[in-house]
Scaffold this motif. Structure first.
Motif, PDB file in Angstrom:
ATOM      1  N   PHE A 460       0.827  -1.209   0.000  1.00 18.01           N
ATOM      2  CA  PHE A 460       0.000   0.000   0.000  1.00 18.01           C
ATOM      3  C   PHE A 460       0.862   1.259   0.000  1.00 18.01           C
ATOM      4  CE2 PHE A 460      -2.064   3.229   2.764  1.00 18.01           C
ATOM      5  CZ  PHE A 460      -3.142   3.552   1.952  1.00 18.01           C
ATOM      6  N   HIS A 461       1.859   1.310   0.854  1.00 18.54           N
ATOM      7  CA  HIS A 461       2.681   2.522   0.935  1.00 18.54           C
ATOM      8  C   HIS A 461       3.560   2.697  -0.307  1.00 18.54           C
ATOM      9  CE1 HIS A 461       1.509   4.128   4.777  1.00 18.54           C
ATOM     10  NE2 HIS A 461       1.563   2.915   5.305  1.00 18.54           N
ATOM     11  N   ARG A 462       3.975   1.608  -0.926  1.00 20.59           N
ATOM     12  CA  ARG A 462       4.705   1.744  -2.187  1.00 20.59           C
ATOM     13  C   ARG A 462       3.806   2.332  -3.272  1.00 20.59           C
ATOM     14  NH1 ARG A 462       7.469  -2.938  -0.268  1.00 20.59           N
ATOM     15  NH2 ARG A 462       9.737  -2.624  -0.299  1.00 20.59           N
ATOM     16  N   ALA A 463       2.550   1.887  -3.291  1.00 22.14           N
ATOM     17  CA  ALA A 463       1.616   2.438  -4.274  1.00 22.14           C
ATOM     18  C   ALA A 463       1.384   3.930  -4.036  1.00 22.14           C
ATOM     19  CB  ALA A 463       0.292   1.674  -4.230  1.00 22.14           C
ATOM     20  N   LEU A 464       1.238   4.326  -2.772  1.00 22.89           N
ATOM     21  CA  LEU A 464       1.078   5.748  -2.467  1.00 22.89           C
ATOM     22  C   LEU A 464       2.306   6.544  -2.896  1.00 22.89           C
ATOM     23  CD1 LEU A 464      -0.511   5.791   1.126  1.00 22.89           C
ATOM     24  CD2 LEU A 464      -1.670   6.134  -1.067  1.00 22.89           C
ATOM     25  N   SER A 465       3.488   5.983  -2.678  1.00 22.50           N
ATOM     26  CA  SER A 465       4.717   6.700  -3.032  1.00 22.50           C
ATOM     27  C   SER A 465       4.861   6.870  -4.536  1.00 22.50           C
ATOM     28  CB  SER A 465       5.941   5.967  -2.470  1.00 22.50           C
ATOM     29  OG  SER A 465       6.152   4.743  -3.150  1.00 22.50           O
ATOM     30  N   ARG A 466       4.161   6.020  -5.308  1.00 24.23           N
ATOM     31  CA  ARG A 466       4.176   6.137  -6.772  1.00 24.23           C
ATOM     32  C   ARG A 466       3.104   7.091  -7.277  1.00 24.23           C
ATOM     33  NH1 ARG A 466       6.498   1.485  -9.249  1.00 24.23           N
ATOM     34  NH2 ARG A 466       8.277   0.843  -7.970  1.00 24.23           N
ATOM     35  N   GLY A 467       2.362   7.711  -6.368  1.00 22.66           N
ATOM     36  CA  GLY A 467       1.391   8.712  -6.776  1.00 22.66           C
ATOM     37  C   GLY A 467      -0.054   8.275  -6.772  1.00 22.66           C
ATOM     38  N   ALA A 468      -0.343   7.038  -6.382  1.00 23.59           N
ATOM     39  CA  ALA A 468      -1.729   6.572  -6.339  1.00 23.59           C
ATOM     40  C   ALA A 468      -2.456   7.210  -5.158  1.00 23.59           C
ATOM     41  CB  ALA A 468      -1.776   5.053  -6.201  1.00 23.59           C
ATOM     42  N   ASP A 469      -3.776   7.458  -5.327  1.00 19.85           N
ATOM     43  CA  ASP A 469      -4.555   7.896  -4.176  1.00 19.85           C
ATOM     44  C   ASP A 469      -4.899   6.672  -3.324  1.00 19.85           C
ATOM     45  OD1 ASP A 469      -6.909   6.600  -5.191  1.00 19.85           O
ATOM     46  OD2 ASP A 469      -7.324   8.354  -6.424  1.00 19.85           O
ATOM     47  N   ARG A 470      -5.486   6.902  -2.156  1.00 15.53           N
ATOM     48  CA  ARG A 470      -5.708   5.801  -1.211  1.00 15.53           C
ATOM     49  C   ARG A 470      -6.592   4.710  -1.798  1.00 15.53           C
ATOM     50  NH1 ARG A 470      -4.412   7.074   4.228  1.00 15.53           N
ATOM     51  NH2 ARG A 470      -5.732   5.333   4.855  1.00 15.53           N
ATOM     52  N   ASP A 471      -7.695   5.071  -2.415  1.00 15.80           N
ATOM     53  CA  ASP A 471      -8.610   4.066  -2.938  1.00 15.80           C
ATOM     54  C   ASP A 471      -7.954   3.240  -4.035  1.00 15.80           C
ATOM     55  OD1 ASP A 471     -10.501   4.975  -1.186  1.00 15.80           O
ATOM     56  OD2 ASP A 471     -11.624   6.144  -2.670  1.00 15.80           O
ATOM     57  N   THR A 472      -7.221   3.918  -4.907  1.00 16.43           N
ATOM     58  CA  THR A 472      -6.538   3.210  -5.994  1.00 16.43           C
ATOM     59  C   THR A 472      -5.461   2.290  -5.444  1.00 16.43           C
ATOM     60  OG1 THR A 472      -6.947   5.073  -7.479  1.00 16.43           O
ATOM     61  CG2 THR A 472      -5.229   3.511  -8.128  1.00 16.43           C
ATOM     62  N   ALA A 473      -4.729   2.768  -4.442  1.00  9.72           N
ATOM     63  CA  ALA A 473      -3.675   1.953  -3.841  1.00  9.72           C
ATOM     64  C   ALA A 473      -4.257   0.702  -3.174  1.00  9.72           C
ATOM     65  CB  ALA A 473      -2.899   2.779  -2.825  1.00  9.72           C
ATOM     66  N   LEU A 474      -5.368   0.858  -2.458  1.00 13.46           N
ATOM     67  CA  LEU A 474      -5.995  -0.291  -1.804  1.00 13.46           C
ATOM     68  C   LEU A 474      -6.516  -1.286  -2.834  1.00 13.46           C
ATOM     69  CD1 LEU A 474      -7.906   1.468   1.100  1.00 13.46           C
ATOM     70  CD2 LEU A 474      -6.045  -0.183   1.352  1.00 13.46           C
ATOM     71  N   ALA A 475      -7.158  -0.783  -3.881  1.00 12.82           N
ATOM     72  CA  ALA A 475      -7.690  -1.672  -4.917  1.00 12.82           C
ATOM     73  C   ALA A 475      -6.563  -2.432  -5.614  1.00 12.82           C
ATOM     74  CB  ALA A 475      -8.498  -0.863  -5.929  1.00 12.82           C
ATOM     75  N   ALA A 476      -5.464  -1.732  -5.910  1.00 13.91           N
ATOM     76  CA  ALA A 476      -4.318  -2.387  -6.548  1.00 13.91           C
ATOM     77  C   ALA A 476      -3.713  -3.438  -5.624  1.00 13.91           C
ATOM     78  CB  ALA A 476      -3.274  -1.339  -6.938  1.00 13.91           C
ATOM     79  N   MET A 477      -3.655  -3.097  -4.362  1.00 10.72           N
ATOM     80  CA  MET A 477      -3.098  -4.042  -3.402  1.00 10.72           C
ATOM     81  C   MET A 477      -3.944  -5.307  -3.324  1.00 10.72           C
ATOM     82  SD  MET A 477      -3.509  -5.154  -0.001  1.00 10.72           S
ATOM     83  CE  MET A 477      -4.114  -3.818   1.041  1.00 10.72           C
ATOM     84  N   VAL A 478      -5.274  -5.153  -3.265  1.00  8.76           N
ATOM     85  CA  VAL A 478      -6.150  -6.315  -3.188  1.00  8.76           C
ATOM     86  C   VAL A 478      -6.043  -7.165  -4.453  1.00  8.76           C
ATOM     87  CG1 VAL A 478      -8.559  -7.072  -3.075  1.00  8.76           C
ATOM     88  CG2 VAL A 478      -7.746  -5.279  -1.548  1.00  8.76           C
TER      89      VAL A 478
END
Length: 498
Positions: A460-478
Motif C-alpha cells: 500500500f505505501h509503495r503504491a502511495l509513493s508512486r502517486g496513487a490515491d488511497r482508494d486506488t492503492a488499496l484496490a491495486a493491493m487487493v
C-alpha cells in the motif's frame, strides 16, 4: 391492557424461563461430566474457514446466496454478511499426513468456491478484513437473509439502545457509527477445533489462551478497516466493538463485553459455560422442546440446546463447545484467534503451529499458566493485535523480576515456541514431513519479519509513493494480493514490488 410483551418482541416471561432452562443445562452438563459419559480420546480436529467475496476491482459483492444456490456442496454456508461464505471441513484425526491432506482438501474446496463465485462476477478473497470495504456497504440490508442473524442484530441493538460506535486508533484513526452490527460481517477468520476429554479440557483451553498472542503475532492479516490503516490485526477489536451490546455507561462500570478474552485461567469446561450464563443476559431466549433433565434421567444424551445457543452469543477467542455426535457427547476447544489467509499454505502452517504448541504446553509438568498471570496473557493478546510480528510479549523466564520478561515475539517464537510446537506434533503422531514443512513457514515469517499484515502495508505505501490515491492503492493491493494468494506461495515469499 395488552399482552406482556417486551420491546424486543419476546414475551416478558421468556427470559426467566430461558434462564431456568440454562441452569438445568448446566446441572445436566455437570452430571454428564461426573458420570464420565463423554467420548473417549480420539485426537480429532476440525476447521472452519470464512472468506470474502469481491468483484474484479476488489470491492465486496453481495452474492453469497446466489453462489450457495449454485453449489452442489453442503460444506459451504452463509455468514453474517452477504459478501461472505463459510467453509466447514470434515473432522479428521490429528496424525500422519493430516496437514498435507487438510491443505489439499482446502485447495479443492476453495477452487470450487472461486469458480462458482466467478459465475456471478465475484472472486474469493482470503483476508481477515477486506481492505476495500468502505463501510457504506455495511447496513442491515446487507446482512444475510437468515432469521438468526436478523434476530441477533435486533437483540444487540435493542440491548445497546443506540448506534454502534467504532473507535480504533492505530497508525491512523477510525471513528464511525453504524445502525446495525453489520461491521462484524467484515471480519473473516479461521476457527480451529480440537476435541478433548473433560479431564484434559482445562489444560488445553489454558494453553490455547496462553498462545493466542503468538498466533496473532505470526498470523496478523487485518491491517486495514474502511480504508484506514489501524492495527496489524484489527479484526478482534472490530469484532468486539461491532457486537458490543453495552452502552458506554455500562462499559464504564466494567460490565463485560460479549467478545471476551476472559479474566482467569480455567479449572474445568463447566466453569466456562457457567461464566457465560452468569455474566451475559440471553440475546435469543428461545427454549427447545427437549427437556435435558428428563432425557438424561431416561438414559439418553441431551443436546443442551439452550446452553449451546447462548454459548454461541458469547464470543470468547477460545470458546468451549459441547456437541453430541453419533449419540455420544464430546467437548471441543474452538480457537477463534486467527484471521483468514493469506494462502492455504499459510493457514495450514498456522494450524500446525497451534495444534503442536497447545499439545506441548498442556503436557508440561509446570505449565505456563501457573507462571504467567492471566492479565499478562490478555495484555500479550492486545500487544500482538496492535504490533503483529513486531510485538513484545511477556513470557515466563527464570531469574527475571516477577518470573517473567518482555521478549520480542519473533524471538520468542523462533527460540522457544517452535521447538515446543515440533515436540507437540511429534506427540500427536504427525509425520516429520508435515511437521517440518509447516513449521518452516512460521520460522521464515519470523526470520524475515513478514506477515500478511506487513505485506499489505508495504505494498500500500509503495503504491502511495508512486502517486496513487488511497482508494486506488488499496484496490491495486487487493488485486495483487488475490493473484499471489492463488499461487499459494507462503506470504513471506511474496514480492513486495508493484
Amino acid at each position: 391492557m395488552g399482552a406482556d410483551v417486551s420491546a424486543d418482541g419476546f414475551d416478558l416471561a421468556d427470559r426467566p424461563r430461558y434462564r431456568a432452562r440454562l441452569q438445568t443445562c448446566l446441572e445436566v452438563l455437570r452430571n454428564l461430566i461426573e458420570e464420565r459419559r463423554f467420548d473417549r480420546p480420539r485426537d480429532l480436529i476440525g476447521v472452519e474457514l470464512e472468506l470474502s467475496l469481491a468483484d474484479a476491482h476488489g470491492a465486496p459483492t453481495m452474492v453469497n446466496e446466489a453462489v450457495l444456490s449454485r453449489m452442489a456442496s453442503k460444506d459451504f454456508q452463509t455468514e453474517l454478511g452477504k459478501f461472505t461464505l463459510e467453509l466447514n471441513m470434515a473432522p479428521r484425526k490429528l496424525s500422519g499426513r493430516v496437514f498435507d491432506d487438510l491443505a489439499e482438501e482446502m485447495r479443492i474446496a476453495l477452487g470450487y468456491a472461486d469458480r462458482t463465485a466467478g459465475e456471478f462476477g465475484a472472486q474469493t478473497v482470503l483476508v481477515g478484513v477486506l481492505p476495500t470495504i468502505t463501510g457504506e456497504e455495511l447496513g442491515p440490508a446487507n446482512l444475510s437473509s437468515v432469521d438468526r442473524y436478523t434476530l441477533l442484530n435486533d437483540q444487540i441493538m435493542a440491548a445497546r439502545g443506540e448506534l454502534i460506535s467504532l473507535h480504533i486508533t492505530g497508525a491512523e484513526k477510525l471513528d464511525r457509527t453504524f445502525t446495525s452490527i453489520a461491521p462484524e460481517s467484515a471480519c473473516t477468520a479461521v476457527q480451529l477445533h480440537l476435541q478433548v476429554t473433560p479431564d484434559r479440557f482445562a489444560d488445553v483451553w489454558n494453553a490455547a489462551q496462553a498462545v493466542s498472542a503468538a498466533q496473532i503475532a505470526v498470523g496478523a492479516n487485518s491491517p486495514f478497516v474502511f480504508g484506514r490503516r489501524l492495527w496489524h490485526e484489527t479484526r478482534p477489536q472490530l469484532f468486539l466493538q461491532s457486537t458490543d451490546s453495552r452502552p458506554p455507561e455500562l462499559a464504564a462500570q466494567g460490565v463485560r463485553p460479549r467478545t471476551w478474552f476472559g479474566e482467569r485461567w480455567a479449572d474445568s469446561a463447566h466453569c466456562l459455560f457457567e461464566e457465560n450464563v452468569r455474566y451475559f443476559p440471553a440475546l435469543l431466549p428461545l427454549c427447545d422442546e427437549e427437556d435435558p433433565a428428563q432425557v438424561l434421567g431416561s438414559g439418553g444424551i441431551p443436546r443442551l440446546a439452550e446452553l449451546m445457543l447462548h454459548n454461541g452469543t458469547v464470543y470468547r477467542w477460545n470458546r468451549p463447545v459441547y456437541e453430541v455426535a453419533g449419540g455420544v457427547p464430546h467437548l471441543r476447544v474452538e480457537n477463534r484467534v486467527l484471521p483468514t489467509g493469506p494462502t492455504v499454505t499459510d493457514m495450514v502452517a498456522n494450524a500446525a503451529f497451534y495444534y503442536g504448541l497447545v499439545r506441548a504446553l498442556a503436557e508440561q509438568p509446570d505449565p505456563v499458566w501457573r507462571r504467567l498471570p492471566f492479565a499478562r496473557a490478555e495484555q500479550n493478546f492486545d500487544a500482538a493485535c496492535r504490533d503483529g510480528i513486531g510485538a513484545r510479549l511477556v513470557w515466563p523466564r527464570s531469574g527475571a523480576a516477577g518470573g517473567c520478561a518482555e521478549i520480542p515475539a519473533a524471538e520468542l517464537v523462533r527460540s522457544e515456541l517452535l521447538p515446543l510446537a515440533a515436540s507437540g506434533l511429534d506427540a500427536w503422531g504427525v509425520s516429520s514431513v508435515d511437521r517440518d514443512r509447516c513449521l518452516s513457514v512460521i520460522e521464515e515469517r519470523c526470520r524475515r519479519r513478514v506477515t500478511g499484515a506487513e505485506w499489505q502495508t508495504r505494498y500500500f505505501h509503495r503504491a502511495l509513493s508512486r502517486g496513487a490515491d488511497r482508494d486506488t492503492a488499496l484496490a491495486a493491493m487487493v488485486k495483487r494480493y488475490c493473484e499471489l494468494s492463488r499461487e499459494d506461495l507462503p506470504v513471506h515469499a511474496w514480492p513486495a514490488e508493484l
